[in-house]
Design a protein around this motif. Sequence first.
Motif, mmCIF file in Angstrom:
data_model
loop_
_atom_site.group_PDB
_atom_site.id
_atom_site.type_symbol
_atom_site.label_atom_id
_atom_site.label_comp_id
_atom_site.label_asym_id
_atom_site.label_seq_id
_atom_site.Cartn_x
_atom_site.Cartn_y
_atom_site.Cartn_z
ATOM 1 N N LYS A 304 -26.414 -85.023 33.511
ATOM 2 C CA LYS A 304 -26.980 -85.000 32.966
ATOM 3 C C LYS A 304 -28.844 -85.135 32.588
ATOM 4 O O LYS A 304 -28.679 -85.363 33.108
ATOM 5 C CB LYS A 304 -27.157 -86.686 33.497
ATOM 6 C CG LYS A 304 -27.320 -87.616 32.500
ATOM 7 C CD LYS A 304 -28.252 -89.353 33.057
ATOM 8 C CE LYS A 304 -28.669 -90.566 31.860
ATOM 9 N NZ LYS A 304 -29.696 -90.985 32.436
ATOM 10 N N SER A 305 -28.534 -84.466 31.085
ATOM 11 C CA SER A 305 -29.963 -84.592 30.544
ATOM 12 C C SER A 305 -30.301 -84.494 28.991
ATOM 13 O O SER A 305 -29.301 -84.146 28.149
ATOM 14 C CB SER A 305 -30.415 -82.740 30.882
ATOM 15 O OG SER A 305 -31.761 -82.873 30.257
ATOM 16 N N PRO A 306 -31.215 -85.348 28.365
ATOM 17 C CA PRO A 306 -31.021 -86.601 27.299
ATOM 18 C C PRO A 306 -31.066 -84.384 25.975
ATOM 19 O O PRO A 306 -31.206 -84.326 25.742
ATOM 20 C CB PRO A 306 -31.711 -87.081 27.080
ATOM 21 C CG PRO A 306 -32.033 -87.504 27.841
ATOM 22 C CD PRO A 306 -31.573 -86.155 29.467
ATOM 23 N N GLY A 307 -32.231 -83.873 27.039
ATOM 24 C CA GLY A 307 -32.679 -82.748 26.395
ATOM 25 C C GLY A 307 -32.527 -81.349 26.810
ATOM 26 O O GLY A 307 -32.194 -79.929 26.126
ATOM 27 N N HIS A 308 -31.448 -81.008 27.496
ATOM 28 C CA HIS A 308 -30.874 -79.897 27.831
ATOM 29 C C HIS A 308 -28.921 -80.013 27.851
ATOM 30 O O HIS A 308 -28.381 -81.099 27.958
ATOM 31 C CB HIS A 308 -30.948 -79.572 29.436
ATOM 32 C CG HIS A 308 -32.393 -79.233 29.866
ATOM 33 N ND1 HIS A 308 -32.599 -81.020 30.387
ATOM 34 C CD2 HIS A 308 -33.449 -78.605 29.557
ATOM 35 C CE1 HIS A 308 -34.237 -80.209 30.336
ATOM 36 N NE2 HIS A 308 -34.900 -79.669 29.537
ATOM 37 N N MET A 309 -28.419 -78.699 27.987
ATOM 38 C CA MET A 309 -27.275 -78.768 27.782
ATOM 39 C C MET A 309 -26.234 -78.899 29.566
ATOM 40 O O MET A 309 -27.302 -77.856 29.923
ATOM 41 C CB MET A 309 -26.993 -76.922 27.184
ATOM 42 C CG MET A 309 -26.886 -76.780 25.764
ATOM 43 S SD MET A 309 -25.032 -77.779 25.574
ATOM 44 C CE MET A 309 -23.493 -77.046 25.359
#
Lengths: 347, 336
Positions: A304-309
């Motif tokens: 889970k990460s809003p900025g990483h794949m």
Amino acid sequence: MIRVLPSDCEYFQSSRSFKSPRDNWTVVHRSTLELSPVVEAGLSQQEALQVLQAARTDAAGGGVTALELLQKEAEIKSIVTFCSHLDKALRGGIPVGKTTELCGAPGVGKTQLCLQLAVDVQVPQCFGGVEGHVIYVDTEGSFLLQRVVDMAAAAVRHCSLLAEDEEQRVAMETFTVETILSNIYMVRCRDYEELLAELHLLPDFLSERPKVRLLVIDSVASPFQQLFDELSQRTRLLNSLAQRLIAMATSHHIAVVITNKMTTRLRSGQSQLVPALGENWGHAPTIRLLLHWEGPRRLVTIFKSPGHMDATVQYQITADGFRDTDQSEQPQSKRRHTQVDQSAASC
Amino acid sequence: MVVLREGMCPGLDAGLLRNLRAADVKTVEDLVSSDTEELARKCSVSYKALLAIRRVLLAQHTAFPVSGADLYEELLSSTAILSTGNPSLDKLLDSGLYTGEITELSGGPGSGKSQVCFGVAVHISYRLKQSVVYIDTTGGLTAGRLLEMLQTETSNTEEQMAALQRIQIFRLFDVYSLLDCLYGLRSGGLQQASVGGGSVKAVIVDSVSAVISPLLGGKHNEGMSLMIQVAGVLKTMAKDFNVAALVTNHVTRSGSGEVQPGLGASWSHIPRTRILLERVEPAAAVSPSGLRSATLIKSSRQVREAASTRTSCSSLIALATVREANFLISCVSCSV
């Protein structure tokens, strides 16, 4: 809404109707025309507007445009993990100013990564590090001093091999095992009350020590897995804990790393291994890394990460700490004493 | 509660005001709801004069009924429909986000709520050239991600920078700061935020449940009232300034194990449209996929099927790779 007005608002001090038992002043957000105590105190509309303006500007700072935020973010460095594949997937390392959660089964390497980060955050800036101190909150008693010494020694060795110019050589004089150990503030909390109390006191502690760049809580699951009278109370406490952590991370520019355990969930007759503390807790950390086994290999997944794949990377635990895997597939082991010296090959 | 003041209407002078205050009549409501005869006697003023004042005050403060036709005309001229940048999501929302309304996106962790919000912000600021206010309460917003999404739309750096300048970001982590911020926006902040041309057309709060859920339940009653206060400010802001309000919410499991949006039944009446986002787990894949599904669970415009509890109109939104950073559409089934 309780707000203490600046002291030059003597109008409010004189008006009886504003004093609550706790001697705070209540500023009600209504149009000034409707604020009856204001009128009773004899204020004109202009003055009332000024007072409300003053009260409002004390509040959470004004917004920034995305452009300004972009410029600020360019200056923020991340904390390297010394596992280059993971650093690449995270685009630099564990981000400062966000909360990162490490979940995994026992023995997979969560505490090892936490100890590694406690050393890595102190790498001098001329080597690309953050050069900050660390607060380590230990709830399980898993903080092993000897392991930190080993990792610190390995990090110092690694950096001294890299030192090229004068600035880096000067920095190496202050980057020793002793200074690394002296910049780790260790706190032991036995149950959730102690943990919450510690987190209440942390903002003051952080204001006094502006060099702190990392807060590690290992682990956040154990105090909260005790018996709670009602589960909703646990959810509420966890939610407010999460908000407090992210508020601290943003306002003091620290990276918050928390460790979580795994638990079994039964869904439609099948059992699944999921992070503990419930589904609600999943919203709390900004980034979640799952450390797991696949046969003999250890893998870490960003799930889970809003900025990483989403990505999966292999790592290993060596005598020197958390590292990349070798090209040669050596059988992995939990215990470090079986490892051959691989410090030269890693990174 | 409107306070009685001098000069509010002819006949209300300082002396009468003092007498009324002494009789414990401070606001217009007190005056209107009190017995005029008795009040006239207490304040030693003529009954007729007080009656005249009462009539004028009532006329000034009553709500006036508006005919449906006028309301429709006003709505036609003031409501805008903002596309989200994702055609299948737009279809689900009946062509996009409506200004003057609150739309809610709910979903579990990692279901894509923040990504959809980023996409909406980028689309409105770049394509529609309007400003957006983004209130982040979870710390998930990074300007780098917004830039990534913009870079797939255009490679012109100036346009990217101009679009980034139109997105105003607030980071707050508790409900009192949120209320402060929203009140501040309502009383003038929105005009200030309209820099770089274009007025503010959307206010995105990501997420509203993170700041309210620590206060709900238990012995505290303030959580519910704060939640309704937040809802009230958002609604009036949406209506008065013609902005579209987009909020995100977490999910909980109901008694039967079904996933439902959080914050309870009281909150469920607040948004006009509600969408539930879920991860789509392909059976064979081992690693997590980028596909998400969006289901419409509450709408005042779309038709709901009688048989199922959810509208059968759902679409798959693929969250693409870092390189593309766009939304791919793949509408699998859309039967209304």
